[in-house]
Design a protein around this motif. Structure first.
Motif, PDB file in Angstrom:
ATOM      1  N   THR A   3     -24.542 -16.451 -69.180  1.00  0.00           N
ATOM      2  CA  THR A   3     -24.283 -16.661 -67.757  1.00  0.00           C
ATOM      3  C   THR A   3     -22.944 -17.330 -67.514  1.00  0.00           C
ATOM      4  O   THR A   3     -22.704 -17.897 -66.461  1.00  0.00           O
ATOM      5  CB  THR A   3     -25.406 -17.499 -67.138  1.00  0.00           C
ATOM      6  OG1 THR A   3     -25.571 -18.696 -67.909  1.00  0.00           O
ATOM      7  CG2 THR A   3     -26.706 -16.726 -67.097  1.00  0.00           C
ATOM      8  N   GLU A   8     -20.813 -13.222 -68.539  1.00  0.00           N
ATOM      9  CA  GLU A   8     -20.835 -13.157 -67.079  1.00  0.00           C
ATOM     10  C   GLU A   8     -19.789 -12.173 -66.560  1.00  0.00           C
ATOM     11  O   GLU A   8     -20.078 -11.338 -65.697  1.00  0.00           O
ATOM     12  CB  GLU A   8     -20.588 -14.535 -66.479  1.00  0.00           C
ATOM     13  CG  GLU A   8     -20.548 -14.526 -64.966  1.00  0.00           C
ATOM     14  CD  GLU A   8     -20.288 -15.880 -64.359  1.00  0.00           C
ATOM     15  OE1 GLU A   8     -20.320 -15.969 -63.122  1.00  0.00           O
ATOM     16  OE2 GLU A   8     -20.047 -16.857 -65.099  1.00  0.00           O
ATOM     17  N   LEU A  34     -26.210 -15.754 -60.985  1.00  0.00           N
ATOM     18  CA  LEU A  34     -25.459 -14.566 -61.395  1.00  0.00           C
ATOM     19  C   LEU A  34     -26.116 -13.301 -60.850  1.00  0.00           C
ATOM     20  O   LEU A  34     -25.444 -12.429 -60.293  1.00  0.00           O
ATOM     21  CB  LEU A  34     -25.349 -14.481 -62.915  1.00  0.00           C
ATOM     22  CG  LEU A  34     -24.687 -13.230 -63.482  1.00  0.00           C
ATOM     23  CD1 LEU A  34     -23.266 -13.062 -62.958  1.00  0.00           C
ATOM     24  CD2 LEU A  34     -24.709 -13.272 -65.007  1.00  0.00           C
TER      25      LEU A  34
END
Length: 66
Positions: A3, A8, A34
């Motif tokens: 994340t 990400e 996210l």
């Protein structure tokens, strides 16, 4: 998928290209943030808790996710 950092960034990029993104992470708060960001941008995303500390934390991830 992480994340933060490259995980990400990769998830966000793939989602903008129309890919269905599957994200997993240990930090649920960041994972939810996210997924919300991707979905609010029109992306398709699924998320699940994922922890590599034990097999029970990651084994179920692959069964329905893809």
């Amino acid at each position: 998928m992480l994340t933060s950092g490259i995980g990400e960034s990769t998830a966000r990029l793939l989602a903008t290209k129309g890919a269905h993104v599957v994200v997993g992470a240990r930090r649920i708060d960041r994972l939810e943030a996210l997924a919300e960001t991707i979905a609010s941008g029109g992306g398709s995303v699924r998320m699940s808790a994922l922890d590599f500390v034990s097999r029970h934390g990651y084994a179920p991830f692959g069964w329905w996710r893809i």
